[in-house]
Design a protein around this motif. Structure first.
Motif, short mmCIF file in Angstrom:
data_model
loop_
_atom_site.label_atom_id
_atom_site.label_comp_id
_atom_site.label_asym_id
_atom_site.label_seq_id
_atom_site.Cartn_x
_atom_site.Cartn_y
_atom_site.Cartn_z
N LEU A 47 0.80 -1.23 -0.10
CA LEU A 47 0.12 0.03 0.05
C LEU A 47 0.66 1.31 0.17
O LEU A 47 1.88 1.18 0.38
CB LEU A 47 -0.81 -0.15 1.26
N ASN A 48 0.28 2.16 -0.47
CA ASN A 48 1.00 3.73 -0.51
C ASN A 48 1.01 4.03 1.05
O ASN A 48 0.23 3.65 1.70
CB ASN A 48 0.18 4.66 -1.44
N SER A 49 2.09 4.70 1.32
CA SER A 49 2.39 4.95 2.64
C SER A 49 2.96 6.58 2.85
O SER A 49 3.32 7.05 1.76
CB SER A 49 3.22 4.26 3.60
N TYR A 50 2.59 7.37 3.82
CA TYR A 50 2.51 8.75 3.95
C TYR A 50 3.16 9.12 5.42
O TYR A 50 2.67 8.72 6.24
CB TYR A 50 1.44 9.33 3.56
N ALA A 51 4.08 10.21 5.30
CA ALA A 51 4.42 10.92 6.34
C ALA A 51 4.62 12.26 6.04
O ALA A 51 4.75 12.52 5.07
CB ALA A 51 6.04 10.12 6.91
N GLN A 52 4.76 12.93 7.34
CA GLN A 52 5.21 14.54 7.15
C GLN A 52 6.72 14.58 7.87
O GLN A 52 6.75 13.92 8.78
CB GLN A 52 4.03 15.30 7.65
N GLU A 53 7.44 15.61 7.51
CA GLU A 53 8.78 15.94 8.12
C GLU A 53 8.73 17.39 8.43
O GLU A 53 8.26 18.00 7.58
CB GLU A 53 9.83 15.34 7.23
N CYS A 54 9.19 17.60 9.51
CA CYS A 54 9.44 19.01 9.78
C CYS A 54 10.67 19.47 9.18
O CYS A 54 11.85 18.84 9.41
CB CYS A 54 9.49 19.46 11.33
N ALA B 217 9.67 13.52 12.08
CA ALA B 217 8.84 12.94 11.24
C ALA B 217 7.51 12.43 12.05
O ALA B 217 7.63 11.72 13.11
CB ALA B 217 9.32 11.89 10.42
N SER B 218 6.63 12.44 11.30
CA SER B 218 5.30 11.79 11.87
C SER B 218 5.40 10.32 11.72
O SER B 218 6.16 9.82 10.63
CB SER B 218 4.11 12.39 10.96
N PRO B 219 4.56 9.60 12.32
CA PRO B 219 4.39 8.16 12.14
C PRO B 219 3.84 8.02 10.58
O PRO B 219 3.19 8.82 9.96
CB PRO B 219 3.31 7.64 12.96
N THR C 158 1.74 6.43 7.79
CA THR C 158 0.48 5.60 7.68
C THR C 158 -0.02 5.46 6.29
O THR C 158 0.68 6.12 5.47
CB THR C 158 -0.62 6.58 8.45
N HIS C 159 -1.11 4.67 6.18
CA HIS C 159 -1.63 4.65 4.80
C HIS C 159 -2.78 5.60 4.52
O HIS C 159 -3.41 5.57 3.25
CB HIS C 159 -2.27 3.13 4.62
N ASP C 160 -3.02 6.55 5.29
CA ASP C 160 -3.99 7.72 5.18
C ASP C 160 -3.26 9.00 5.04
O ASP C 160 -2.47 9.26 5.78
CB ASP C 160 -4.91 7.52 6.10
N ALA C 161 -3.30 9.47 3.64
CA ALA C 161 -2.58 10.70 3.41
C ALA C 161 -2.82 11.98 4.37
O ALA C 161 -1.99 12.86 4.70
CB ALA C 161 -2.48 11.20 2.19
N ASN C 162 -3.97 11.74 4.86
CA ASN C 162 -4.56 12.90 5.88
C ASN C 162 -4.14 12.95 7.12
O ASN C 162 -4.24 14.09 8.05
CB ASN C 162 -6.05 12.92 5.62
N ASP C 163 -3.45 11.84 7.57
CA ASP C 163 -3.00 11.63 8.85
C ASP C 163 -2.08 12.70 9.33
O ASP C 163 -1.90 13.25 10.44
CB ASP C 163 -2.71 10.20 9.30
N GLY C 164 -1.21 13.06 8.25
CA GLY C 164 0.04 13.78 8.58
C GLY C 164 -0.44 15.16 8.77
O GLY C 164 0.41 16.21 9.60
N GLU D 142 5.96 16.48 2.66
CA GLU D 142 5.45 14.99 2.92
C GLU D 142 6.22 14.05 2.06
O GLU D 142 6.84 14.13 0.95
CB GLU D 142 4.06 15.19 1.64
N VAL D 143 6.25 12.83 2.57
CA VAL D 143 7.11 11.74 2.14
C VAL D 143 6.20 10.77 1.79
O VAL D 143 5.63 10.24 2.58
CB VAL D 143 8.42 11.40 3.09
N VAL D 144 6.10 10.24 0.44
CA VAL D 144 5.36 9.43 0.04
C VAL D 144 6.00 8.07 -0.36
O VAL D 144 7.02 8.28 -1.25
CB VAL D 144 4.59 10.05 -1.16
N LYS D 145 5.74 6.92 -0.17
CA LYS D 145 6.35 5.74 -0.48
C LYS D 145 5.09 5.15 -1.33
O LYS D 145 4.14 4.71 -0.95
CB LYS D 145 6.80 4.79 0.62
N ARG D 146 5.37 4.87 -2.68
CA ARG D 146 4.56 4.30 -3.54
C ARG D 146 5.29 3.13 -4.47
O ARG D 146 6.24 3.29 -5.02
CB ARG D 146 4.38 5.31 -4.85
N PRO D 147 4.47 1.93 -4.48
CA PRO D 147 5.42 0.84 -5.00
C PRO D 147 5.08 0.85 -6.67
O PRO D 147 4.29 1.43 -7.19
CB PRO D 147 4.43 -0.32 -4.59
#
Length: 81
Positions: free
Chosen positions: A28-35, A41-43, A45-51, A70-75
């Motif tokens: 699954l795509n996963s998302y995090a935010q970095e200051c 960085a945030s944990p 998650t698989h929900d882009a809005n959590d960040g 925003e840091v996105v991991k996409r397969p």
């Protein structure tokens, strides 16, 4: 004198295609935010809005931290075409 070894190889051109992996077993795509100020960085998650909520909380605790990435991991898949 030592024996001479000859290695033969056939080299040919191959076209590759790269595409997002949408197979049923793809990660699954996963998302995090970095200051951008402190690097925290945030944990992930698989929900882009959590960040977004994480940014609000981090900025509340650190009012001078106003820039985030925003840091996105996409397969992806690669295959010969």
């Amino acid at each position: 004198m030592g024996a001479t070894h000859v290695t033969r190889a056939e080299i040919f051109r191959v076209n590759w295609t790269v595409t997002p992996d949408q197979e049923p077993d793809a990660k699954l795509n996963s998302y995090a935010q970095e200051c951008d100020v402190c690097g925290v960085a945030s944990p992930r998650t698989h929900d882009a809005n959590d960040g977004t909520l994480w940014i609000i909380e981090h900025a509340r605790r650190n009012p001078s931290h106003t820039s985030y990435t925003e840091v996105v991991k996409r397969p992806w898949r690669a295959f010969m075409s």
